[in-house]
Design a protein around this motif. Sequence first.
Motif, short mmCIF file in Angstrom:
data_model
loop_
_atom_site.label_atom_id
_atom_site.label_comp_id
_atom_site.label_asym_id
_atom_site.label_seq_id
_atom_site.Cartn_x
_atom_site.Cartn_y
_atom_site.Cartn_z
N ILE A 93 0.84 -1.17 0.02
CA ILE A 93 0.02 -0.07 0.08
C ILE A 93 0.86 1.27 -0.03
CG2 ILE A 93 -1.61 1.27 1.39
CD1 ILE A 93 -2.92 -1.46 2.20
N GLY A 94 1.94 1.34 0.62
CA GLY A 94 2.82 2.43 0.77
C GLY A 94 3.34 2.71 -0.53
N ILE A 95 3.94 1.70 -1.36
CA ILE A 95 4.27 1.97 -2.48
C ILE A 95 3.59 2.56 -3.24
CG2 ILE A 95 5.37 0.77 -4.69
CD1 ILE A 95 6.75 -0.98 -2.77
N GLY A 96 2.26 1.94 -3.62
CA GLY A 96 1.03 2.48 -4.20
C GLY A 96 0.78 4.09 -4.06
N TYR A 97 0.79 4.29 -2.51
CA TYR A 97 0.59 5.53 -2.48
C TYR A 97 1.62 6.59 -2.68
CZ TYR A 97 -1.27 9.71 -0.01
OH TYR A 97 -1.95 10.84 0.33
N GLY A 98 2.78 6.16 -2.51
CA GLY A 98 4.00 6.77 -2.90
C GLY A 98 3.95 7.30 -4.28
N LEU A 99 3.63 6.43 -5.32
CA LEU A 99 3.56 6.46 -6.70
C LEU A 99 2.57 7.52 -6.97
CD1 LEU A 99 3.99 2.89 -7.98
CD2 LEU A 99 5.43 4.66 -8.31
N ALA A 100 1.30 7.47 -6.16
CA ALA A 100 0.13 8.30 -6.39
C ALA A 100 0.77 9.80 -6.09
CB ALA A 100 -0.90 8.02 -5.38
N TYR A 101 1.45 9.82 -4.85
CA TYR A 101 1.77 11.07 -4.61
C TYR A 101 2.60 11.97 -5.76
CZ TYR A 101 2.89 15.27 -1.69
OH TYR A 101 3.12 16.65 -1.27
N ARG B 90 2.47 4.07 8.86
CA ARG B 90 3.44 3.18 8.14
C ARG B 90 3.29 3.22 6.57
NH1 ARG B 90 3.61 -1.15 13.13
NH2 ARG B 90 4.99 0.20 14.58
N PHE B 91 1.92 3.54 6.27
CA PHE B 91 1.75 3.36 4.90
C PHE B 91 2.02 5.04 4.20
CE2 PHE B 91 -2.58 4.53 5.09
CZ PHE B 91 -2.76 5.58 3.76
N TYR B 92 1.42 5.71 4.96
CA TYR B 92 1.48 7.24 4.86
C TYR B 92 2.98 7.61 4.48
CZ TYR B 92 -1.76 11.06 3.97
OH TYR B 92 -2.66 12.04 3.58
N GLY C 159 9.40 12.39 11.40
CA GLY C 159 8.61 13.31 12.13
C GLY C 159 7.17 12.58 12.19
N MET C 160 6.60 11.86 10.98
CA MET C 160 5.42 11.25 10.81
C MET C 160 5.31 10.00 11.96
SD MET C 160 3.66 9.54 7.53
CE MET C 160 3.23 11.02 6.92
N LEU C 161 6.54 9.40 11.78
CA LEU C 161 6.56 7.83 12.56
C LEU C 161 6.73 8.06 13.90
CD1 LEU C 161 8.96 5.93 10.20
CD2 LEU C 161 6.45 5.53 10.39
N LEU C 162 7.36 9.10 14.44
CA LEU C 162 7.43 9.37 15.68
C LEU C 162 6.31 10.24 16.63
CD1 LEU C 162 11.20 10.95 15.85
CD2 LEU C 162 10.38 8.53 16.64
N ASN C 163 5.80 10.77 15.96
CA ASN C 163 4.57 11.43 16.29
C ASN C 163 3.28 10.53 16.39
OD1 ASN C 163 3.39 13.90 17.57
ND2 ASN C 163 2.07 14.20 15.76
#
Length: 449
Positions: A31-39, A154-156, A303-307
């Motif tokens: 899912i993460g790779i898919g969303y990264g490609l989308a962005y 973790r996907f974002y 920052g995303m992972l820690l918060n």
Amino acid sequence: MSAIGPEPDHSDSAIGASAQRKAALRLLPVIGIGYGLAYVDRINISFAALQMNRDLQFSASVYGFGAGLFFIGYALCEVPSNLLLLRFGARRWLARIMFTWGLLAAAMMFVRTPLAFNTLRLLLGMAEAGFYPGVVYYLTLWFPARMRARAVSRFYVALPLSSVVMGSMAGWLLGLGGKLGLSGWQWLFLVEGLPTAVFSLVILKLLPDNPAQAQWLTTDEKAWLDRQLKADGERAHLGHSAGVTQALLSPKVWMIGAYFLCALTANYAYGFSAPAILQVATGWSVTNVGFLVACFGLAGAAGMLLNSAHSDRSGERALHCIIPCVVMAAGYLTASYAKEPWLVVVALAAGFISFMSMLGPANAVPMQFLAGRAAAAGLAAMNTITMFSGFIGPYWMGRTRDLTGNYELGLRGLVVPSLGAALVMFLLTRNLARFKGTATDAALANEPA
């Protein structure tokens, strides 16, 4: 039975941990790779514009309007797309989304006129509609509510990491101008668009529609997930028994939509102009600006992972969203007045990192009051409201750039939506706290004496 009571049974928690670990390892990278490609395909025009606007003689207003049209198309098709996901299943529908938007993203290389630019950006938004809320809804089928900020992050995390990839590759791709008769910006659209269409086959192959179809889960693990998710649904304000209409009319859905509308207006306004703003501030080449954007992406991912992890451990959502929004406002305001290049860079980095850090906790908030079919409809409605941010933000920056000749006024204006997001989150979480307290009182009142 011993005098001190039975030995604690840790088998259930072990089964749950195993189920969550398997789901995280099997699903989130895909899912993460898919969303990264989308962005990348959504925002790569920010780098392409450095050449494309000059070659095609597009003004900042023409560019900003076309960049924003993506989000109008997205918003128009958001709710229908998520309802079709329920009908056809997540695997098929998410793969369809990726295939069509990948082809359209590559087709951006054929743009020659403002009309063609606007048309393709609108179609690209319509094609991608439903991917993000569809993915968030999909995660509610696999991860209990208390785990969702981390699951989303973790996907974002692919979002800031995609900035690393895009920033690192932009200079090289734009430097391919002249090869095979194509401009550098055409190579950028082609090379970053086609992999998305190909990756749709991976989505189709690797994503089960729900835990019941996952061959890699044991029977006990499937039963554990089913119990946890049913319990979450029973506690939700709009649970499995709620209909689509209830979700679409819920004030809470509209409030979380307003929060993201404000926060993303600020982020998209900056994001679609980031390479140009940083190039003006630093005087650096496109390649060096790309590496700077990549550094922002790495810091944003951390920052995303820690918060998100801290928000899940503490169980607190509001401050993990409100404080970053206030820092965003301070960052944009500082960057608009600063004269020293280093201070502009630091201020914009602070704004970007803060935005990324609040996404995990903020996306966990709607899961406190949505479940089941209501979650699919509610998330789509929320994202429909949100998507107008992608039109407002870039168009605001384009118009103010044309009117003033710089980005200073545009950046100052971003203080308003940043602080607006903080206010909406404060009001929403107070509302949720009152609902939780009322529900608890009602449950206690119904208990037998």
